[in-house]
Write an enzyme that holds these catalytic residues in place. Sequence first.
Site, PDB file in Angstrom:
ATOM      1  N   LYS A 135      44.504  51.751  94.206  1.00 21.88           N
ATOM      2  CA  LYS A 135      44.995  50.913  93.104  1.00 21.88           C
ATOM      3  C   LYS A 135      46.389  51.373  92.662  1.00 21.88           C
ATOM      4  O   LYS A 135      46.657  52.578  92.611  1.00 21.88           O
ATOM      5  CB  LYS A 135      44.010  51.032  91.925  1.00 21.88           C
ATOM      6  N   CYS A 142      54.298  43.765  89.965  1.00 24.33           N
ATOM      7  CA  CYS A 142      53.108  43.584  89.123  1.00 24.33           C
ATOM      8  C   CYS A 142      53.360  42.416  88.159  1.00 24.33           C
ATOM      9  O   CYS A 142      54.317  42.413  87.398  1.00 24.33           O
ATOM     10  CB  CYS A 142      52.786  44.847  88.330  1.00 24.33           C
TER      11      CYS A 142
HETATM   12  C1  DHB Z   1      47.910  44.272  88.667  1.00 18.42           C
HETATM   13  C2  DHB Z   1      48.024  43.104  89.373  1.00 18.42           C
HETATM   14  C3  DHB Z   1      48.847  43.059  90.478  1.00 18.42           C
HETATM   15  O1  DHB Z   1      48.982  41.936  91.203  1.00 18.42           O
HETATM   16  C4  DHB Z   1      49.528  44.183  90.848  1.00 18.42           C
HETATM   17  O2  DHB Z   1      50.359  44.136  91.887  1.00 18.42           O
HETATM   18  C5  DHB Z   1      49.395  45.354  90.166  1.00 18.42           C
HETATM   19  C6  DHB Z   1      48.562  45.393  89.071  1.00 18.42           C
HETATM   20  C7  DHB Z   1      47.058  44.327  87.480  1.00 18.42           C
HETATM   21  O3  DHB Z   1      47.144  43.448  86.638  1.00 18.42           O
HETATM   22  O4  DHB Z   1      46.319  45.311  87.325  1.00 18.42           O
END
Ligand code: DHB
Length: 308
Positions: A44, A128
Amino acid sequence: MLTKTNIAGINFDSYVMNASGINDSTLEELEVIASSSSSAIVMKSCTLEPRQGNSGPRYVRLENGSIQCMGLPNLGYKKYIEFAKKLKEKYQKPVIASVAGLTKKDYPELVNAFQDTEVDMIEINVSCPNLADKKVFAYQSWEVVEILQMTKDLRKKPLGLKLPPYIHGEQQGWITRILEYGISFVTCINSLPNTLVIDNEKETPILRPKKGLGALCGSYIKPIALANVYNFFKDLEGGISIIGVGGIETGKDAFEFLLCGADAVQVGTCFEKQGPDCFRRINKELEEILERKGYNSIEQAKGKLKFL
Ligand code: DHB
């Protein structure tokens, strides 16, 4: 395996791995990915400090994909350094860190923190879409250039960029400049920001955060993803590796990304919906297509899209 591949000099046993952001925040979740046929363990996107993320509903399945506005819930980068060590000791596959800055100056700190760790590669997430009052860095080319300048001496691991969907060719054109900064790969595309899905009965958006504006994932965005991969493949002339993401559910989808020039693909929404067996299935379906068409390797079919 017919679908073994190489990204930025690192060998991968197959063409299919998980995408960052789906069930990859805790060590337990990462071990599920590690034990599956995913050819890597992508973690993540992490920030300097742990985050709870947005309040729910923040992820909703849709018929042909999903919409999400998670808000970067993660345990903070220190945990992912610890997890990478444990995962590398136990599983023989590449581990990819993904880092996300809340401000530009967070990036060199995060990339620096992963330099002497067990991760094999570092993905800089400059796309993001879900932070209230924050821009998607990668829609302003100079922001990305600044981030690359700040990280240019941090190259112990192959460094890549996770990019957002570009809709106009001109928007994407500047990106060839990233070659100047020694970037080894791009991952494209991230989910499509600023999208709205409405619940007719309630007369509200289906997501709570950001007045319902979320980021669209899955099959809906596959045509955009394919075009982005293809444009990078042409513009970067094979100079760096390309990882394709966006709506991959079958071997046929993966094959289309291969024709567009992707060195590997990542699976997000389909993994969330179908569970970890999707990696084995998609890769097997891809192998069957390659065999039927007489291709003996990923390299033979890569970027071989024909035109009418
Ligand atoms: C999140 C969503 C994304 O598309 C990303 O690249 C990184 C984080 C999120 O909202 O957690």
